[in-house]
Scaffold this motif. Structure first.
Motif, PDB file in Angstrom:
ATOM      1  N   SER A  22       0.852  -1.201   0.000  1.00  0.00           N
ATOM      2  CA  SER A  22       0.000   0.000   0.000  1.00  0.00           C
ATOM      3  C   SER A  22       0.885   1.247   0.000  1.00  0.00           C
ATOM      4  N   VAL A  23       0.623   2.144  -0.950  1.00  0.00           N
ATOM      5  CA  VAL A  23       1.316   3.435  -1.029  1.00  0.00           C
ATOM      6  C   VAL A  23       0.283   4.510  -0.689  1.00  0.00           C
ATOM      7  N   ALA A  24       0.558   5.324   0.315  1.00  0.00           N
ATOM      8  CA  ALA A  24      -0.478   6.257   0.782  1.00  0.00           C
ATOM      9  C   ALA A  24      -0.735   7.395  -0.215  1.00  0.00           C
ATOM     10  N   VAL A  25       0.307   7.844  -0.893  1.00  0.00           N
ATOM     11  CA  VAL A  25       0.154   9.024  -1.770  1.00  0.00           C
ATOM     12  C   VAL A  25       0.495   8.652  -3.211  1.00  0.00           C
ATOM     13  N   ALA A  26      -0.495   8.761  -4.101  1.00  0.00           N
ATOM     14  CA  ALA A  26      -0.256   8.577  -5.539  1.00  0.00           C
ATOM     15  C   ALA A  26      -0.960   9.749  -6.229  1.00  0.00           C
ATOM     16  N   GLY A  27      -2.228   9.551  -6.652  1.00  0.00           N
ATOM     17  CA  GLY A  27      -2.983  10.663  -7.247  1.00  0.00           C
ATOM     18  C   GLY A  27      -3.130  11.832  -6.281  1.00  0.00           C
ATOM     19  N   SER A  28      -3.107  11.559  -4.981  1.00  0.00           N
ATOM     20  CA  SER A  28      -3.238  12.683  -4.028  1.00  0.00           C
ATOM     21  C   SER A  28      -2.012  13.596  -4.105  1.00  0.00           C
ATOM     22  N   GLY A  29      -0.868  13.075  -4.562  1.00  0.00           N
ATOM     23  CA  GLY A  29       0.300  13.928  -4.809  1.00  0.00           C
ATOM     24  C   GLY A  29       0.027  14.851  -5.991  1.00  0.00           C
ATOM     25  N   VAL A  30      -0.635  14.305  -7.004  1.00  0.00           N
ATOM     26  CA  VAL A  30      -1.013  15.117  -8.177  1.00  0.00           C
ATOM     27  C   VAL A  30      -2.002  16.197  -7.750  1.00  0.00           C
ATOM     28  N   LYS A  31      -2.978  15.803  -6.945  1.00  0.00           N
ATOM     29  CA  LYS A  31      -3.973  16.774  -6.444  1.00  0.00           C
ATOM     30  C   LYS A  31      -3.287  17.860  -5.608  1.00  0.00           C
ATOM     31  N   PHE A  32      -2.262  17.481  -4.856  1.00  0.00           N
ATOM     32  CA  PHE A  32      -1.530  18.454  -4.044  1.00  0.00           C
ATOM     33  C   PHE A  32      -0.903  19.517  -4.947  1.00  0.00           C
ATOM     34  N   LEU A  33      -0.340  19.089  -6.067  1.00  0.00           N
ATOM     35  CA  LEU A  33       0.254  20.066  -6.990  1.00  0.00           C
ATOM     36  C   LEU A  33      -0.820  20.984  -7.582  1.00  0.00           C
ATOM     37  N   LEU A  34      -2.012  20.419  -7.812  1.00  0.00           N
ATOM     38  CA  LEU A  34      -3.114  21.220  -8.382  1.00  0.00           C
ATOM     39  C   LEU A  34      -3.702  22.170  -7.337  1.00  0.00           C
ATOM     40  N   ASN A  35      -4.122  21.581  -6.230  1.00  0.00           N
ATOM     41  CA  ASN A  35      -4.933  22.342  -5.266  1.00  0.00           C
ATOM     42  C   ASN A  35      -4.100  23.175  -4.307  1.00  0.00           C
ATOM     43  N   ASN A  36      -2.957  22.666  -3.871  1.00  0.00           N
ATOM     44  CA  ASN A  36      -2.170  23.399  -2.864  1.00  0.00           C
ATOM     45  C   ASN A  36      -1.130  24.302  -3.503  1.00  0.00           C
ATOM     46  N   LEU A  37      -0.528  23.851  -4.598  1.00  0.00           N
ATOM     47  CA  LEU A  37       0.534  24.652  -5.213  1.00  0.00           C
ATOM     48  C   LEU A  37       0.065  25.373  -6.482  1.00  0.00           C
ATOM     49  N   GLY A  38      -1.168  25.095  -6.924  1.00  0.00           N
ATOM     50  CA  GLY A  38      -1.743  25.817  -8.071  1.00  0.00           C
ATOM     51  C   GLY A  38      -0.967  25.606  -9.362  1.00  0.00           C
ATOM     52  N   PHE A  39      -0.357  24.440  -9.542  1.00  0.00           N
ATOM     53  CA  PHE A  39       0.468  24.196 -10.734  1.00  0.00           C
ATOM     54  C   PHE A  39      -0.340  24.213 -12.029  1.00  0.00           C
ATOM     55  N   GLU A  40      -1.451  23.498 -12.023  1.00  0.00           N
ATOM     56  CA  GLU A  40      -2.263  23.333 -13.239  1.00  0.00           C
ATOM     57  C   GLU A  40      -3.717  23.252 -12.816  1.00  0.00           C
ATOM     58  N   ARG A  41      -4.612  23.047 -13.802  1.00  0.00           N
ATOM     59  CA  ARG A  41      -6.024  22.955 -13.453  1.00  0.00           C
ATOM     60  C   ARG A  41      -6.535  21.510 -13.447  1.00  0.00           C
ATOM     61  N   ASP A  42      -5.912  20.643 -14.220  1.00  0.00           N
ATOM     62  CA  ASP A  42      -6.396  19.259 -14.322  1.00  0.00           C
ATOM     63  C   ASP A  42      -5.246  18.275 -14.172  1.00  0.00           C
ATOM     64  N   SER A  43      -5.574  17.106 -13.633  1.00  0.00           N
ATOM     65  CA  SER A  43      -4.527  16.112 -13.340  1.00  0.00           C
ATOM     66  C   SER A  43      -3.716  15.736 -14.578  1.00  0.00           C
ATOM     67  N   HIS A  44      -4.393  15.565 -15.717  1.00  0.00           N
ATOM     68  CA  HIS A  44      -3.631  15.103 -16.880  1.00  0.00           C
ATOM     69  C   HIS A  44      -2.589  16.131 -17.318  1.00  0.00           C
ATOM     70  N   ARG A  45      -2.802  17.382 -16.928  1.00  0.00           N
ATOM     71  CA  ARG A  45      -1.814  18.418 -17.288  1.00  0.00           C
ATOM     72  C   ARG A  45      -0.535  18.296 -16.453  1.00  0.00           C
ATOM     73  N   ILE A  46      -0.664  17.687 -15.292  1.00  0.00           N
ATOM     74  CA  ILE A  46       0.545  17.478 -14.470  1.00  0.00           C
ATOM     75  C   ILE A  46       1.477  16.519 -15.210  1.00  0.00           C
ATOM     76  N   SER A  47       0.873  15.541 -15.844  1.00  0.00           N
ATOM     77  CA  SER A  47       1.677  14.591 -16.614  1.00  0.00           C
ATOM     78  C   SER A  47       2.342  15.332 -17.781  1.00  0.00           C
ATOM     79  N   ALA A  48       1.581  16.220 -18.438  1.00  0.00           N
ATOM     80  CA  ALA A  48       2.148  16.999 -19.561  1.00  0.00           C
ATOM     81  C   ALA A  48       3.269  17.906 -19.050  1.00  0.00           C
ATOM     82  N   LEU A  49       3.049  18.511 -17.880  1.00  0.00           N
ATOM     83  CA  LEU A  49       4.080  19.380 -17.290  1.00  0.00           C
ATOM     84  C   LEU A  49       5.349  18.567 -17.014  1.00  0.00           C
ATOM     85  N   ALA A  50       5.163  17.356 -16.500  1.00  0.00           N
ATOM     86  CA  ALA A  50       6.319  16.492 -16.209  1.00  0.00           C
ATOM     87  C   ALA A  50       7.053  16.122 -17.498  1.00  0.00           C
TER      88      ALA A  50
END
Ligand SMILES: Nc1ncnc2c1ncn2[C@@H]1O[C@H](COP(=O)(O)OP(=O)(O)O)[C@@H](O)[C@H]1O
Ligand SMILES: O=P(O)(O)OC[C@H](O)CO
Length: 591
Positions: free
Chosen positions: A375-403
């Protein structure tokens, strides 16, 4: 009857594949849900929604369908599957996760229920709009985030406080204390889980100790405990009216109250966690597929439809991926990431930091099947953290594009230990830590390091699994929201030197519960797991990600990860977090 279902999508009527099925998928911040994009992507990847390849199908009122509630950590959804296990209508709603203090993670019990009920209503409307009849839905299955703990008053059916969600770490001091008690060393052998902040036992114990209303209900014998499956099944059945208070074996195996070998509550375990079963109503443990144990939906558009099956979401994904043979494994990249390896009909207690759990238990006539789990506690929630807490992008799939906008992680390692680190490390005194930041660091590097963190943890789990089982996996079936990221899947293949197999239809979690429900319903063809496996074998279009990376580079990256894990230890000290010790009340979250 009206309407043709085309191979292009569920929705021949307006010609827009799938989009009509996702009309309301809105992120909490008002953006279209990731799942809308994900599903359209999935479709573009070659998934066809029809019963057979390349043709159109008429609506036929002799066909049967099974509905499936998937209540996850990030969203609730209801999917209606046809007899070929293809989704024909769906509705999904993302809800709010609450973080009232550092390390705390709450959800509102009624929000879980309300979003599920709304999804059932809306998906059924879409199903009917396609020309089908509600009576063609023969049964409903439930699958759910596991361990999340809910307390309610058994006399009124009302929740007593917010749900304490599985990654919550408010119990870390309690866990440290429990680890020093006599008997602590025997727990894993009995129930398969290591003592940590993760299971329901410590959450319930904390709620009884620290939440006034829960303590009072406990003292007055009014307290009912349940994981999300129990809460939903109880409420969907009308609550106190029918008082159906049950849980399935897979969910019960995550509480630490159930003996893994007998699959019943164990007094030694209850005593250890100071739970007096005469003061708290525990849900009855029943098989994952059952024609009568789960009751039926009491109200709304599907009133009267039988609830035929229930599985914790990770077990459900294993069933949805048809991982019915010992030696098969799947990895689900959702809010967290969970690798389940089927070990057959005898539990295997891990020596290397994995969990032993019930994979599925279909009751009479079949033996329970067990799994080793990482069990890994943080996976998509890490992506959400970049979206919601750090304001990186608006949608999860864009985090992959950013990477993908950077060549590599630029020397960055992100140990996403927001809840400490789970398997195989079990480090409870780490918090999220980024190593290697320089003036060169860009958002792309952080995005990349976030996705890589899940892949490194999966690699560590695969290594532990190989040591526990003596077998090396050569292929890993994947699913879950984050598996939509090609970069993540390619990285996983490279980092673990394994073939990663991603099916076009990634709603395998919901499908597993539909299979469990279908097996309990009259008039459905899914009579056995063999039938289901046979039907799924004829499907194709699985995308395989093969390792392509330079082995030396991978070895360097992984060595850096391991070094970073060791360096992240010890950040949390006991005196930290001396915040108010009370669970969040329902009222607080309503204001
Ligand atoms: N293309 C993507 N790239 C990376 N992460 C994604 C992508 N699509 C969805 N996700 C992540 O997947 C998670 C949702 O997956 P899902 O399987 O629905 O989770 P759950 O069952 O826990 O609710 C979210 O955390 C989201 O950020
Ligand atoms: O919401 P998911 O899909 O990350 O699953 C949560 C797990 O069941 C927690 O054990």
């Amino acid at each position: 009857m009206p309407g043709l279902i085309t191979e292009d999508g569920a929705n021949g009527a307006n010609g827009a594949p799938y989009t009509n099925n996702y009309t309301n998928g809105a992120d909490t911040n008002g953006h279209p849900s990731d799942q809308l994009n994900d599903y359209v992507d999935g479709h573009a990847n070659g998934y066809s929604n029809g019963a057979s390849n390349g043709s159109t199908r008429e609506v036929n009122h002799d066909d049967w369908f099974i509905g499936s509630v998937d209540q996850g950590t990030t969203s609730s959804r209801f999917i209606i599957f046809n007899s070929w296990a293809d989704p024909v209508a769906m509705h999904q709603i993302e809800f709010e996760n609450l973080y009232p203090q550092s390390g705390w993670h709450d959800q509102a019990p009624y929000e879980l229920l309300d979003t599920v009920e709304e999804c059932i209503e809306k998906a059924t409307e879409k199903f009917v709009a396609l020309g089908y009849l509600k009576s063609q839905i023969k049964a409903v299955g439930i699958t759910n985030q596991r361990e999340t703990t809910i307390c309610w008053d058994k006399n009124t059916g009302e929740p007593l406080c917010q749900a304490v969600v599985w990654p919550d770490t408010r119990t870390k001091d309690l866990v440290r204390e429990l680890k020093n008690r006599p008997g602590a060393e025997k727990l894993t052998e009995l129930c398969g889980l290591p003592l940590s902040t993760y299971p329901s036992s410590v959450k319930l114990m904390w709620m009884i100790k620290h939440h006034g209303e829960v303590s009072k209900a406990y003292e007055e014998n009014r307290l009912a405990f349940g994981t999300v499956d129990s809460w939903l099944i109880y409420k969907l059945n009308g609550g106190t009216e029918r008082n159906i208070h049950v849980t399935d074996t897979t969910n019960a195996s995550r509480t630490m109250f159930m003996n893994l070998h007998t699959r019943q509550y164990d007094d030694q375990l209850l005593n250890f966690f100071e739970i007096d079963p005469t003061k708290v109503a525990l849900p009855k443990i029943v098989p994952s597929s059952s024609p009568d144990a789960y009751g039926s939906i009491a109200r709304g558009t599907l009133a009267g439809v039988k609830i035929g099956g229930c599985l914790g979401d990770q077990s459900s994904a294993l069933v949805g991926q048809c991982g019915f043979n010992a030696g098969q494994a799947k990895n689900t990249y959702g809010t967290g990431c969970f690798l389940l390896y089927n070990v057959g009909t005898k539990p295997v207690i891990s020596k290397y930091g994995l969990l032993a759990t019930v994979a599925y238990d279909f009751g009479e006539g079949s033996e329970a099947v067990y799994a080793l789990e990482g069990s890994v506690a943080v996976a998509g929630s890490g992506v959400k953290f970049l979206l919601n807490n750090l304001g990186f992008e608006r949608d999860s799939h864009r985090i992959s594009a950013l990477a993908e906008s950077v060549e590599d992680n630029g020397g960055l390692v992100f140990v996403t230990a927001f809840s400490g680190l789970f398997a195989p490390y079990w480090i409870d005194d780490a918090k999220g830590t980024i190593f290697g930041i320089t003036q060169h660091t860009k958002r792309g590097h952080i995005a990349r390091a976030t996705l890589e963190a899940t892949c490194f943890q999966t690699r560590a789990i695969l290594d532990a699994m190989e040591r526990d089982s003596g077998h090396k996996l050569h292929s890993l079936a994947v699913d879950g929201g984050m598996s939509n990221s090609d970069l993540t899947m390619q990285t996983q293949a490279d980092v673990s030197d394994i073939h990663v197999a991603r099916p076009p239809m990634r709603e395998t979690t919901a499908l597993g519960a539909a299979i469990a429900a279908g097996m309990a319903a009259d008039g459905c063809g899914w009579d056995s797991l063999e039938d289901v496996a046979e039907m799924m074998r004829i499907k194709d279009h699985v995308k395989i990600f093969k390792p392509v990376n330079d082995k030396k580079k991978v070895a360097r990256m992984y060595a850096n990860w391991e070094r970073a894990v060791q360096m992240s230890r010890g950040w949390v000290v006991q005196e930290e977090d001396d915040g108010p010790e009370h669970a969040t009340s329902i009222k607080q979250s309503q204001t």
